[in-house]
Design an enzyme around this catalytic site. Structure first.
Site, PDB file in Angstrom:
ATOM      1  N   GLU A  94      34.246  27.837  32.447  1.00 30.87           N
ATOM      2  CA  GLU A  94      33.176  27.964  31.450  1.00 30.87           C
ATOM      3  C   GLU A  94      33.074  29.384  30.909  1.00 30.87           C
ATOM      4  O   GLU A  94      33.429  30.356  31.575  1.00 30.87           O
ATOM      5  CB  GLU A  94      31.837  27.554  32.081  1.00 30.87           C
ATOM      6  N   CYS A 107      30.147  36.114  28.115  1.00 32.07           N
ATOM      7  CA  CYS A 107      30.302  36.145  29.564  1.00 32.07           C
ATOM      8  C   CYS A 107      31.539  35.315  29.900  1.00 32.07           C
ATOM      9  O   CYS A 107      31.575  34.115  29.622  1.00 32.07           O
ATOM     10  CB  CYS A 107      29.045  35.555  30.203  1.00 32.07           C
ATOM     11  N   CYS A 114      35.806  29.953  42.668  1.00 32.91           N
ATOM     12  CA  CYS A 114      35.622  31.244  43.334  1.00 32.91           C
ATOM     13  C   CYS A 114      35.755  31.024  44.834  1.00 32.91           C
ATOM     14  O   CYS A 114      35.315  30.000  45.360  1.00 32.91           O
ATOM     15  CB  CYS A 114      34.247  31.815  43.017  1.00 32.91           C
ATOM     16  N   CYS A 118      29.477  32.575  48.195  1.00 31.14           N
ATOM     17  CA  CYS A 118      28.064  32.957  48.269  1.00 31.14           C
ATOM     18  C   CYS A 118      27.251  31.658  48.149  1.00 31.14           C
ATOM     19  O   CYS A 118      27.416  30.912  47.178  1.00 31.14           O
ATOM     20  CB  CYS A 118      27.696  33.920  47.148  1.00 31.14           C
ATOM     21  N   CYS A 121      25.197  30.539  44.894  1.00 32.52           N
ATOM     22  CA  CYS A 121      25.881  30.529  43.596  1.00 32.52           C
ATOM     23  C   CYS A 121      26.644  29.211  43.444  1.00 32.52           C
ATOM     24  O   CYS A 121      27.405  28.817  44.329  1.00 32.52           O
ATOM     25  CB  CYS A 121      26.848  31.709  43.521  1.00 32.52           C
ATOM     26  N   GLU A 165      35.601  35.839  40.945  1.00 33.43           N
ATOM     27  CA  GLU A 165      35.396  37.213  41.382  1.00 33.43           C
ATOM     28  C   GLU A 165      36.448  38.088  40.683  1.00 33.43           C
ATOM     29  O   GLU A 165      37.637  38.047  41.038  1.00 33.43           O
ATOM     30  CB  GLU A 165      35.510  37.301  42.915  1.00 33.43           C
ATOM     31  N   CYS A 338      23.008  32.902  35.175  1.00 32.06           N
ATOM     32  CA  CYS A 338      23.723  33.533  36.299  1.00 32.06           C
ATOM     33  C   CYS A 338      23.771  32.592  37.492  1.00 32.06           C
ATOM     34  O   CYS A 338      22.755  32.066  37.927  1.00 32.06           O
ATOM     35  CB  CYS A 338      23.010  34.791  36.756  1.00 32.06           C
TER      36      CYS A 338
HETATM   37  N1  SAH Z   1      31.722  37.264  41.442  1.00 31.92           N
HETATM   38  C1  SAH Z   1      31.161  38.284  40.612  1.00 31.92           C
HETATM   39  C2  SAH Z   1      30.982  37.825  39.198  1.00 31.92           C
HETATM   40  C3  SAH Z   1      29.959  36.730  38.992  1.00 31.92           C
HETATM   41  S1  SAH Z   1      28.621  37.467  38.215  1.00 31.92           S
HETATM   42  C4  SAH Z   1      29.859  38.765  41.214  1.00 31.92           C
HETATM   43  O1  SAH Z   1      29.390  38.152  42.149  1.00 31.92           O
HETATM   44  O2  SAH Z   1      29.354  39.783  40.774  1.00 31.92           O
HETATM   45  C5  SAH Z   1      27.366  36.352  38.461  1.00 31.92           C
HETATM   46  C6  SAH Z   1      26.102  37.069  38.851  1.00 31.92           C
HETATM   47  O3  SAH Z   1      25.089  36.102  39.069  1.00 31.92           O
HETATM   48  C7  SAH Z   1      26.269  37.817  40.154  1.00 31.92           C
HETATM   49  O4  SAH Z   1      25.470  38.960  40.180  1.00 31.92           O
HETATM   50  C8  SAH Z   1      25.732  36.814  41.129  1.00 31.92           C
HETATM   51  O5  SAH Z   1      25.354  37.375  42.344  1.00 31.92           O
HETATM   52  C9  SAH Z   1      24.570  36.256  40.357  1.00 31.92           C
HETATM   53  N2  SAH Z   1      24.146  34.960  40.835  1.00 31.92           N
HETATM   54  C10 SAH Z   1      24.855  34.061  41.534  1.00 31.92           C
HETATM   55  N3  SAH Z   1      24.129  32.968  41.798  1.00 31.92           N
HETATM   56  C11 SAH Z   1      22.932  33.170  41.247  1.00 31.92           C
HETATM   57  C12 SAH Z   1      21.765  32.389  41.141  1.00 31.92           C
HETATM   58  N4  SAH Z   1      21.692  31.168  41.677  1.00 31.92           N
HETATM   59  N5  SAH Z   1      20.716  32.905  40.479  1.00 31.92           N
HETATM   60  C13 SAH Z   1      20.792  34.127  39.919  1.00 31.92           C
HETATM   61  N6  SAH Z   1      21.871  34.906  39.972  1.00 31.92           N
HETATM   62  C14 SAH Z   1      22.931  34.442  40.631  1.00 31.92           C
END
Ligand code: SAH
Length: 355
Positions: A94, A107, A114, A118, A121, A165, A338
């Site tokens: 996406e 974005c 990934c 986490c 996410c 990532e 996000c």
């Molecule tokens: N893997 C990289 C790039 C993804 S950025 C990273 O983790 O930075 C996506 C952003 O959204 C990251 O800051 C991640 O921590 C955040 N994120 C992930 N799940 C989320 C959620 N459920 N609500 C809000 N932010 C979230």
């Protein structure tokens, strides 16, 4: 000369690959094609400076990487989420296009899925398929820019914050950065790479020649909690991560951002604010904290902090001398915000996790 086999798709092709493909044609054809692709965002079939035969040759030999699968719109058209299938293996990815008053931000995804796992996410919940190539990353920008052009908007910022990532796929991400900076003309200062905290990747980035912005998904400022929220912390704990950030700041002399998804009762307490402030206020020239109220995802039961709690946490940080702002959420209703990008994959979990 044979065309480089690494040029799997249109936007993977280098100028040399195009030259090989256009062998026998006048040299300026390469430049015409390059400009068509990177300045006009044209599909080869529509690069009208080329003959019909050449357009066909390009279309046949350098296929596009992304097959459009769905477009979802939110915020009265200001947020658009594109779902693509990768031409080779059908994997979904996406891209999100966000329109603002006078510019647009894209974005991009850097991996199909990934591997960082986490729990909060959606991409992490769905797992890893494969790395994206330079061309697959660049084509996301080109297609979004084509869309923005219809609204007479220019893409001015790129955030590497989609699925995946970026620093687990650093060479391809860097290849994309160079194309965006040199060929599309989006300055490195308008490119932001977000990482979960891959320390060697941050160090590699510090050695690269263009000053991209670095964002670090922090979410917890003590190892015990960060180990749970961001499992890669067990490999690269907070001290090592902050050292790498310090090195990046020293080399780049620009600010770094820390992202913090606020999870109710988990990382939104006075203690968390104090611990975060202790980390960030030591960094020079400066660190900025981006607070993101946790967006809902299918596999994570704990809620995001409510609006009042978010304000309280932001105020606490500010009182402790931290430069903190709250990120406005875009596209939550179309799962484009996000942490919500899972490319329409059903996330099958037997139990929803609570932390
Ligand atoms: N893997 C990289 C790039 C993804 S950025 C990273 O983790 O930075 C996506 C952003 O959204 C990251 O800051 C991640 O921590 C955040 N994120 C992930 N799940 C989320 C959620 N459920 N609500 C809000 N932010 C979230």
């Amino acid at each position: 000369m044979k065309s480089d086999s690494s040029a799997r798709t249109l936007y993977d092709a280098s100028r040399d690959d195009l030259a090989a493909l256009l062998a026998g044609e006048p040299a300026y054809r390469v430049e015409q094609t390059w400009k068509g692709l990177y300045e006009s965002f044209a599909e080869p079939a529509n690069i009208t400076t080329l003959s019909a035969a050449l357009r066909t040759r390009l279309t046949e030999q350098l296929p596009t990487a992304l097959i459009p699968a769905r477009e979802s719109v939110s915020d009265k058209g200001d947020t658009v989420k594109f779902l693509w299938r990768l031409a080779d293996g059908n994997h979904p990815i996406e891209t999100v296009l966000m329109h603002y008053a006078d510019r647009a931000t894209v974005c991009v995804s850097t991996q199909a899925g990934c591997a960082m796992a986490c729990g909060f996410c959606a991409t992490g919940q769905a797992g890893f398929n494969r790395q994206l190539t330079v061309g697959e990353i660049v084509e996301q920008v080109v297609r979004a820019a084509r869309h923005a052009k219809k609204r007479k908007q220019r893409v001015a910022n790129i955030v590497f914050m989609g699925m995946g990532e970026p620093l687990a796929n650093e060479p391809a991400v860097w290849g994309a950065v160079e194309r965006l900076h040199h060929d599309i003309g989006i300055s490195a200062r308008h490119l932001t790479i977000s990482t979960v905290g891959i320390v060697p990747g941050i160090r590699t980035l510090a050695s690269r020649p263009l000053p991209v912005n670095l964002a670090v998904s922090m979410h917890a400022a003590r190892n015990e909690l960060r180990d749970q929220l961001v499992p890669i912390n067990k490999r690269y704990p907070i001290d090592e991560l902050i050292d790498a950030c310090r090195e990046y700041l020293r080399v780049r002399n620009r600010r770094i951002s820390f992202e913090w998804a606020l999870i109710a009762g988990v990382n939104d307490t006075a203690r968390d604010a104090t611990e975060l402030a202790r980390l960030t206020t030591k960094l020079r020239p400066s660190a900025h904290v981006n607070l993101i109220p946790l967006n809902p995802t299918p596999g994570f039961a704990t809620r995001g902090t409510d609006a009042q709690g978010v304000r309280r946490f932001a105020k606490r940080l500010q009182d402790l001398g931290v430069n903190a702002t709250v990120r406005r959420n875009r596209g939550t209703d179309i799962d484009a915000a996000c942490g919500q990008l899972a490319a329409g994959q059903p996330v099958v979990l037997t139990a929803r996790r609570n932390i």
